[in-house]
Design a protein around this motif. Structure first.
Motif, PDB file in Angstrom:
ATOM      1  N   SER A 298      84.505  61.697  36.456  1.00  0.00           N
ATOM      2  CA  SER A 298      84.900  61.742  37.864  1.00  0.00           C
ATOM      3  C   SER A 298      84.246  60.606  38.647  1.00  0.00           C
ATOM      4  N   GLY A 299      83.498  59.753  37.926  1.00  0.00           N
ATOM      5  CA  GLY A 299      82.876  58.596  38.556  1.00  0.00           C
ATOM      6  C   GLY A 299      81.730  58.076  37.711  1.00  0.00           C
ATOM      7  N   PHE A 300      81.154  56.953  38.143  1.00  0.00           N
ATOM      8  CA  PHE A 300      80.038  56.341  37.419  1.00  0.00           C
ATOM      9  C   PHE A 300      78.988  55.871  38.428  1.00  0.00           C
ATOM     10  N   ILE A 301      77.717  55.910  38.016  1.00  0.00           N
ATOM     11  CA  ILE A 301      76.624  55.451  38.871  1.00  0.00           C
ATOM     12  C   ILE A 301      75.793  54.430  38.117  1.00  0.00           C
ATOM     13  N   VAL A 302      75.574  53.270  38.737  1.00  0.00           N
ATOM     14  CA  VAL A 302      74.695  52.245  38.190  1.00  0.00           C
ATOM     15  C   VAL A 302      73.408  52.282  38.995  1.00  0.00           C
ATOM     16  N   THR A 303      72.269  52.363  38.309  1.00  0.00           N
ATOM     17  CA  THR A 303      70.977  52.362  38.990  1.00  0.00           C
ATOM     18  C   THR A 303      70.160  51.157  38.545  1.00  0.00           C
ATOM     19  N   ILE A 304      69.476  50.538  39.500  1.00  0.00           N
ATOM     20  CA  ILE A 304      68.638  49.384  39.234  1.00  0.00           C
ATOM     21  C   ILE A 304      67.280  49.653  39.868  1.00  0.00           C
ATOM     22  N   GLN A 305      66.212  49.622  39.050  1.00  0.00           N
ATOM     23  CA  GLN A 305      64.907  49.943  39.610  1.00  0.00           C
ATOM     24  C   GLN A 305      63.796  49.338  38.770  1.00  0.00           C
ATOM     25  N   ASN A 306      62.686  49.065  39.442  1.00  0.00           N
ATOM     26  CA  ASN A 306      61.478  48.627  38.752  1.00  0.00           C
ATOM     27  C   ASN A 306      61.088  49.727  37.765  1.00  0.00           C
ATOM     28  N   SER A 307      60.903  49.372  36.499  1.00  0.00           N
ATOM     29  CA  SER A 307      60.699  50.364  35.438  1.00  0.00           C
ATOM     30  C   SER A 307      59.476  51.228  35.651  1.00  0.00           C
ATOM     31  N   THR A 308      58.512  50.762  36.438  1.00  0.00           N
ATOM     32  CA  THR A 308      57.314  51.571  36.675  1.00  0.00           C
ATOM     33  C   THR A 308      57.625  52.833  37.471  1.00  0.00           C
ATOM     34  N   ASP A 309      58.737  52.825  38.213  1.00  0.00           N
ATOM     35  CA  ASP A 309      59.093  53.990  39.033  1.00  0.00           C
ATOM     36  C   ASP A 309      60.269  54.773  38.458  1.00  0.00           C
ATOM     37  N   VAL A 310      60.710  54.406  37.243  1.00  0.00           N
ATOM     38  CA  VAL A 310      61.939  54.986  36.710  1.00  0.00           C
ATOM     39  C   VAL A 310      61.850  56.498  36.541  1.00  0.00           C
TER      40      VAL A 310
END
Length: 548
Positions: free
Chosen positions: A370-382
């Protein structure tokens, strides 16, 4: 006016914090909140009033209090009032909303789609609802019935209008002439004036729908003759048929009914963006199943070097040549699977710094995306971010219980497992009795505390394999794997009743509450989550009706 589409309106003190009202509207998109002070309604807050108060640049609410985000332009009327009386009493007023009151003190908001129809009703013409005809034949009332009979022999002409010196005087049908023939032998002696139905009302087709309703109110005549602008007879209709058609002008079109859903999605997008941007520092791009970008927050656009560009409603396919991340998304979507591969790590396929982690996650419904989400984040806070994202997506913000999304996922899993191993399981629908009275009497703050404490008590009676979820409001659903009929009906109901037996302390107030139950069993009462919940819901209402 009770036949109109209404939205439930929950009373809250005008001093209520705005974030509490937003939470209420998220739970029930078509609801509204009535802000009360001194026993009077001071304003109403809906999805639309919140969106109207959003700053176009920052996307934040301009008002800091509930009243600043409320509409104060409304009229109140009894739900028992006739629509024509309402129009007459408020014909000179300007208002943006209509509030209906009941004899029990409850208030409801006329849905926005219906309200728009009411506002335009005065300008609608009755020609819009008249049957399409080539006209109705008319003869002088002194003419012989033979001429009328000849015209009535054609199926397209069920009526002939009789005309006097000042216009139409009646309507003649084949049945009227047949009845007259039975009484007289000489057909040449029968004139239209002798057989015409004179209990008719004449209306011009260019009068407004509002004026027509006024004229039809209390009208004893059964038939209506509608004239065109040149004085010709346009049509003959039954008065009840015309009244129904005029009221039909107030029924909103499907696209108008969808308006509330669109407004809810807009607000949800904005609130999700604020949570993700302001509290997590995570870049997020949400896409439809067709890879159209639904929204992208400020962090994501900054990382993509597109801070000043709007990506909303643009296709990832068309942007993939210029944005490497979206190119990787296009290729990786086919790798997703709701069971074996729900998340694809794109970290090694982007040109972001090595300490950034990028993931593509599918949002599934019945194994279909029903949809897709792309997340981008500094790995220390993943880890922290993923936990917060999961909590937002799958858990009720107030009680911490699984929400509808997680409930349906677990129901689908239980259905698949039960089919594989030929097992039974049960769902129990629980509705709290008396919650609304407590909420109305003591306020939403106490109502929230009550729901939290009830949720905690429910959680404490579960087995490790059981699930209790909050459906919304004061409704909960239990999933009980492997439960037989007798075990479920007796043991679980007894446990739930027992935890509600003890009074609940809410600050300085002590309250008591009980519940009504409804149970459904797989596969006897349903084969899908929807069927099981509907069956349990019906059983619960029957139990409530019988006072069990």
């Amino acid at each position: 006016m009770g036949s109109f589409r209404l939205c439930q309106c929950e009373r809250m003190p005008a001093s209520t914090e705005l974030k509490c009202i937003i939470k209420r509207l998220q739970e029930s998109p078509e609801a509204c909140v009535g802000l009360m002070a001194g026993g009077r309604l001071k304003g109403i807050v809906t999805i639309e009033t919140l969106i109207a108060n959003l700053d176009s640049h920052s996307g934040r609410l301009e008002g800091s209090s509930a009243l600043e985000c409320a509409s104060t332009s409304f009229v109140m009327t009894s739900g028992d009032v006739f629509f024509t009386d309402f129009l007459y009493e408020n014909s000179s007023k300007s208002y943006d909303n209509i509030i209906l009151t009941s004899s029990h003190g409850q208030i409801s908001l006329v849905a926005k789609d219906t309200f728009r129809q009411i506002l335009t009703f005065k300008n609608r013409r009755i020609r819009e609802v008249l049957p399409v005809t080539s006209g109705v034949p008319a003869l002088n009332e002194k003419e012989s019935c033979l001429k009328a009979l000849e015209l009535l022999s054609h199926e397209e002409h069920p009526h002939v209008v009789s005309l006097g010196n000042d216009g139409p005087t009646g309507v003649v049908t084949r049945h009227d002439i047949s009845r007259a023939i039975e009484m007289r032998q000489n057909l040449w002696d029968i004139r239209l004036v002798d057989v015409a139905q004179s209990n008719v009302t004449v209306l011009r087709e260019d009068i407004s729908a509002e004026e027509a309703l006024f004229q039809l109110e209390g009208n004893p005549n059964r038939l209506i003759i509608c004239e065109d602008s040149d004085g010709g007879v346009r049509s003959v209709v039954d008065i009840m048929q015309l009244r129904r058609a005029l009221i039909g002008l107030l029924k909103p079109k499907k696209y108008e009914i969808a308006y509330q859903g669109v407004a809810q999605r807009q607000l949800s997008d904005i609130l999700i963006e604020r949570v993700m941007s302001d509290t997590m520092g995570i870049g997020v791009v949400a896409l439809t199943p067709d890879l159209e970008i639904q929204y992208s927050n400020r962090t994501a656009k900054k990382l993509l070097g597109l801070s000043s560009v709007s990506l909303s409603r643009k296709s990832a396919y068309s942007l993939s040549h210029d944005i490497p991340l979206l190119e990787n998304v296009v290729h990786a979507v086919g790798m997703l699977d709701p069971v074996s591969n729900p998340v694809v790590d794109l970290s090694n396929r982007t040109d972001f710094p090595s300490n950034y982690q990028t993931k593509l996650t599918g949002v599934w419904k019945n194994n279909d995306p029903s949809g897709f989400i792309v997340t981008i984040q500094n790995s220390t806070d993943v880890r922290l971010a993923e936990a917060k994202l999961r909590k937002l997506a799958y858990y009720d913000a107030l009680t911490g219980l699984p929400n509808r999304t997680l409930l349906f996922e677990r129901l689908n899993m239980e259905i698949r497992k039960s089919r594989r191993y030929n097992e039974e399981f049960a769902v129990v629908f629980v509705d709290l009795n008396g919650f609304k009275g407590i909420n109305d009497r003591y306020g939403h703050r106490y109502g929230d505390q009550l729901l939290i404490k009830v949720a905690n008590r429910f959680s404490n009676v579960l087995r490790e394999t059981d699930t209790v979820a909050r459906l919304g409001g004061d409704e909960f659903l239990f999933i009980l794997p492997g439960a037989s009929f007798m075990e479920t009906a007796w043991v679980v109901s007894k446990k739930i009743l027992a935890v509600l037996d003890e009074p609940i302390v809410l600050e300085e107030v002590t309250v008591s509450i009980d519940a009504s139950f409804g149970t459904a069993y797989f596969p006897e009462n349903g084969l899908t989550p929807e069927e099981l919940i509907d069956f349990a819901d019906q059983e619960m209402y029957e139990s409530k009706r019988l006072g069990l």
